[in-house]
Design an enzyme around this catalytic site. Structure first.
Site, PDB file in Angstrom:
ATOM      1  N   LYS A   1       0.746  -1.136   0.006  1.00  0.00           N
ATOM      2  CA  LYS A   1       0.050  -0.076  -0.038  1.00  0.00           C
ATOM      3  C   LYS A   1       0.899   1.199   0.030  1.00  0.00           C
ATOM      4  O   LYS A   1       1.642   1.465   0.911  1.00  0.00           O
ATOM      5  CB  LYS A   1      -0.952   0.340   1.277  1.00  0.00           C
ATOM      6  CG  LYS A   1      -1.786   1.357   1.440  1.00  0.00           C
ATOM      7  CD  LYS A   1      -2.460   1.479   2.743  1.00  0.00           C
ATOM      8  CE  LYS A   1      -3.034   2.640   3.182  1.00  0.00           C
ATOM      9  NZ  LYS A   1      -3.839   2.625   4.348  1.00  0.00           N
TER      10      LYS A   1
ATOM     11  N   ASP B   1      -2.555  10.551   3.667  1.00  0.00           N
ATOM     12  CA  ASP B   1      -4.139  10.023   3.694  1.00  0.00           C
ATOM     13  C   ASP B   1      -4.829  11.413   4.451  1.00  0.00           C
ATOM     14  O   ASP B   1      -4.713  11.184   5.702  1.00  0.00           O
ATOM     15  CB  ASP B   1      -4.315   8.976   4.363  1.00  0.00           C
ATOM     16  CG  ASP B   1      -5.678   8.292   4.545  1.00  0.00           C
ATOM     17  OD1 ASP B   1      -6.578   9.076   3.949  1.00  0.00           O
ATOM     18  OD2 ASP B   1      -6.196   7.439   5.237  1.00  0.00           O
TER      19      ASP B   1
ATOM     20  N   LYS C   1     -10.248  13.179   8.177  1.00  0.00           N
ATOM     21  CA  LYS C   1      -9.826  12.638   9.447  1.00  0.00           C
ATOM     22  C   LYS C   1      -9.652  13.740  10.508  1.00  0.00           C
ATOM     23  O   LYS C   1      -9.429  15.022  10.084  1.00  0.00           O
ATOM     24  CB  LYS C   1      -8.134  12.009   9.345  1.00  0.00           C
ATOM     25  CG  LYS C   1      -8.280  11.005   8.711  1.00  0.00           C
ATOM     26  CD  LYS C   1      -6.764  10.482   8.438  1.00  0.00           C
ATOM     27  CE  LYS C   1      -6.544   9.032   8.045  1.00  0.00           C
ATOM     28  NZ  LYS C   1      -6.984   8.029   8.643  1.00  0.00           N
TER      29      LYS C   1
ATOM     30  N   ASP D   1       1.552   6.595   5.743  1.00  0.00           N
ATOM     31  CA  ASP D   1       0.509   5.607   5.212  1.00  0.00           C
ATOM     32  C   ASP D   1       1.072   4.878   4.114  1.00  0.00           C
ATOM     33  O   ASP D   1       0.227   3.958   3.622  1.00  0.00           O
ATOM     34  CB  ASP D   1      -0.941   6.400   4.779  1.00  0.00           C
ATOM     35  CG  ASP D   1      -1.984   5.468   5.085  1.00  0.00           C
ATOM     36  OD1 ASP D   1      -1.966   4.622   5.716  1.00  0.00           O
ATOM     37  OD2 ASP D   1      -3.042   5.998   4.612  1.00  0.00           O
TER      38      ASP D   1
ATOM     39  N   ASP E   1     -12.268   7.251   4.016  1.00  0.00           N
ATOM     40  CA  ASP E   1     -11.104   6.896   4.707  1.00  0.00           C
ATOM     41  C   ASP E   1     -10.667   5.243   4.623  1.00  0.00           C
ATOM     42  O   ASP E   1      -9.478   5.201   5.483  1.00  0.00           O
ATOM     43  CB  ASP E   1     -11.234   7.437   6.442  1.00  0.00           C
ATOM     44  CG  ASP E   1      -9.832   7.525   6.870  1.00  0.00           C
ATOM     45  OD1 ASP E   1      -8.835   7.760   6.250  1.00  0.00           O
ATOM     46  OD2 ASP E   1      -9.823   7.724   8.324  1.00  0.00           O
TER      47      ASP E   1
ATOM     48  N   GLU F   1      -9.547   3.748   2.170  1.00  0.00           N
ATOM     49  CA  GLU F   1      -8.956   3.913   0.685  1.00  0.00           C
ATOM     50  C   GLU F   1      -7.760   3.014   0.333  1.00  0.00           C
ATOM     51  O   GLU F   1      -7.859   2.486  -0.766  1.00  0.00           O
ATOM     52  CB  GLU F   1      -8.710   5.304   0.416  1.00  0.00           C
ATOM     53  CG  GLU F   1      -6.871   5.768   0.805  1.00  0.00           C
ATOM     54  CD  GLU F   1      -6.831   5.447   2.480  1.00  0.00           C
ATOM     55  OE1 GLU F   1      -5.704   5.403   2.695  1.00  0.00           O
ATOM     56  OE2 GLU F   1      -7.758   5.646   3.205  1.00  0.00           O
TER      57      GLU F   1
ATOM     58  N   ARG G   1      -7.587  -0.323   1.250  1.00  0.00           N
ATOM     59  CA  ARG G   1      -8.166  -1.365   0.641  1.00  0.00           C
ATOM     60  C   ARG G   1      -8.402  -1.350  -0.664  1.00  0.00           C
ATOM     61  O   ARG G   1      -8.539  -2.505  -1.573  1.00  0.00           O
ATOM     62  CB  ARG G   1      -9.154  -1.910   1.736  1.00  0.00           C
ATOM     63  CG  ARG G   1     -10.142  -1.471   1.679  1.00  0.00           C
ATOM     64  CD  ARG G   1     -11.375  -1.606   2.900  1.00  0.00           C
ATOM     65  NE  ARG G   1     -10.619  -1.059   4.282  1.00  0.00           N
ATOM     66  CZ  ARG G   1     -11.252  -1.418   5.386  1.00  0.00           C
ATOM     67  NH1 ARG G   1     -12.237  -2.148   5.360  1.00  0.00           N
ATOM     68  NH2 ARG G   1     -10.618  -0.813   6.404  1.00  0.00           N
TER      69      ARG G   1
END
Length: 460
Positions: A228, A233, A240, A251, A310, A312, A314
């Site tokens: 990933k 993010d 967030k 991230d 949020d 994202e 996956r």
């Protein structure tokens, strides 16, 4: 590196139950010095012993209480506590212990100095033991630095473009092939989820594809690694809170750890056909941002409703896993900083992993313990699959309730893996929130050493 007995200083490392016997065999001066300073072998305590001319005769370091075997973390605190000189181990160690100690020194010597040189002295240097696996120590330490440097670099200097460039540099170093799909190319190549997540950013989303095999490889098992690469993010339109956003430069820790593992594999030339896929995006906010309840047809045809922008990571992994699965690799591994639920359950230092392969799970856990790279298996609990139900699409990207977040994420990703012989999923944190010996506050490479040991055992 060979031991230089003239220019290096002997370093004794002692458990607390060894101190008395060791002291009894020393000269009267050394005995008195240890008594005067009340040295008892406390973990990572260092005592410098002068010679008669005022120089440094030796250093003595504490290993603390004897609990299990010797690990790299026993040595990781010494580089910053010793003066910036060259040392050598004064006593002999077994091959495995020598390797662990040298690796610990290498880990403890890490500094992130891109923006500000360290205010402290340079760390001490240890001469490598002749019986240590020096090649492993060198490339494991270099891989750690690669991952930590990438994670520690803020998004202003490490967006999708720069992460892809780092991957390209690694590919070129090892003679691997490199390609990427950027921006609108993602739609033409059928990676709609990656495009949707990253399209709001000024830095275009992309999917990096590296392929490598050792010289004269021939027909070898296929290993595909997917990491990933969300370089920042914001949470997207489901934005967030400021405190939750503060660490979101990390991230892309899954991509960083996967690149570190790939470097170790290619450096050691394991008997594998390696493929590395890095979906690299920034989950930003603009008029082009993807929205809650949007529906996207993923690469493998499943239509996914966005229950939360949020979640994202996956989504981008889904497209990359679907591509990887098309080749039916023998082993497919993905890694990402995915859920707070994993941290709530196991904390920052113990990432969970998922697989349906019980024998593989036992091997992963065994190597995690042996390499001091701890991991913990959680179940792919199929009854929770229904939590991903959607009223308008094949599935949602989040659970309908607030429970079992890490398990539900794993179940979501599992729907994009149907042909691979074996699949492993890691939900890592990639960050050390409070400094420990050899682990400064900041980016951390997780699971790579354990996986490298596993792959070396199987394909070395």
């Amino acid at each position: 590196m060979t031991v230089d007995a003239v220019n290096s200083i002997p370093l004794w490392l002692l458990y607390d139950d060894e101190v008395d016997a060791w002291r009894a065999a020393r000269t009267p001066f050394v005995k008195a010095w240890l008594s005067e300073h009340n040295f008892k072998g406390e973990k990572h305590r260092v005592l410098l012993v002068p010679d008669t001319s005022g120089g440094l005769e030796m250093a003595v370091g504490g290993l603390g209480k004897r609990q299990g075997g010797l690990s790299m973390w026993h040595a990781a605190g010494f580089p910053e506590r010793l003066p910036p000189r060259r040392f050598r181990f004064a006593q002999g160690w077994s091959d495995s212990d020598a390797t662990q100690l040298c690796l610990g020194f290498a880990y403890g010597s890490y500094r992130f100095e891109r923006y500000r040189p360290s205010k402290s002295d340079r760390p001490a240097i240890i001469e490598a033991c002749a019986n240590a696996d020096q090649d492993f120590v060198a490339h494991a330490a270099e891989s750690l630095k690669l991952a930590r440097d990438l994670i520690n670099t803020p998004a202003s200097d490490l967006g999708p473009t720069e992460l892809a460039a780092a991957a390209r540099q690694l590919a070129e170093r090892h003679g691997a092939s490199y390609r990427q799909w950027v921006g609108e190319e993602l739609l033409a190549a059928k990676f709609p989820a990656i495009h949707a997540v990253g399209r709001a950013s000024a830095s275009a989303p992309r999917l990096v594809d590296i392929q490598w095999s050792p010289p004269g490889g021939g027909a070898l098992p296929r290993l595909t690694l997917v990491g990933k690469g969300v370089c920042f993010d914001s949470g997207g339109l489901d934005i967030k809170h400021d405190t939750a956003m503060l660490l979101m430069k990390k991230d892309m820790g899954g991509a960083a750890s996967i690149l570190a593992l790939a470097h170790m594999i290619m450096d050691r030339k394991l008997d594998l056909r390696l493929r590395v896929l890095i979906p690299a995006v920034e989950n930003a906010i603009s008029g082009a941002a993807f929205r809650p309840l949007d529906v996207y047809r993923s690469r493998n045809g499943l239509r996914v409703e966005v229950g939360n922008t949020d979640a994202e990571g996956r989504l981008i992994l889904a497209d990359a896993l679907a591509l990887a699965d098309e080749e039916a690799p023998q082993v497919l591994i993905d890694m990402g900083t995915l859920t707070g639920a994993a941290r709530t359950a196991l904390g920052p230092d113990l990432p969970p992993f998922y697989t349906d392969d019980d024998a593989l799970a036992a091997d992963v856990a065994r190597h995690g313990r042996a390499e001091n790279d701890p991991l913990w298996r959680l179940p792919l609990w199929r009854p929770y699959d229904q939590m991903l139900d959607s009223k308008v699409a094949d599935m949602s990207n989040v659970a309908t309730g607030g429970f079992a977040g890490s398990i539900v994420c794993a179940l979501f990703l599992n729907r994009f893996v149907t042909a691979a012989e074996t699949w492993l999923h890691f939900d890592i944190y990639a960050w050390t929130p409070a400094a420990k010996a050899g682990r400064p506050e900041g980016g951390e490479c997780q699971a790579a050493r354990a996986l490298y040991a596993l792959l070396t055992e199987r394909y070395g």
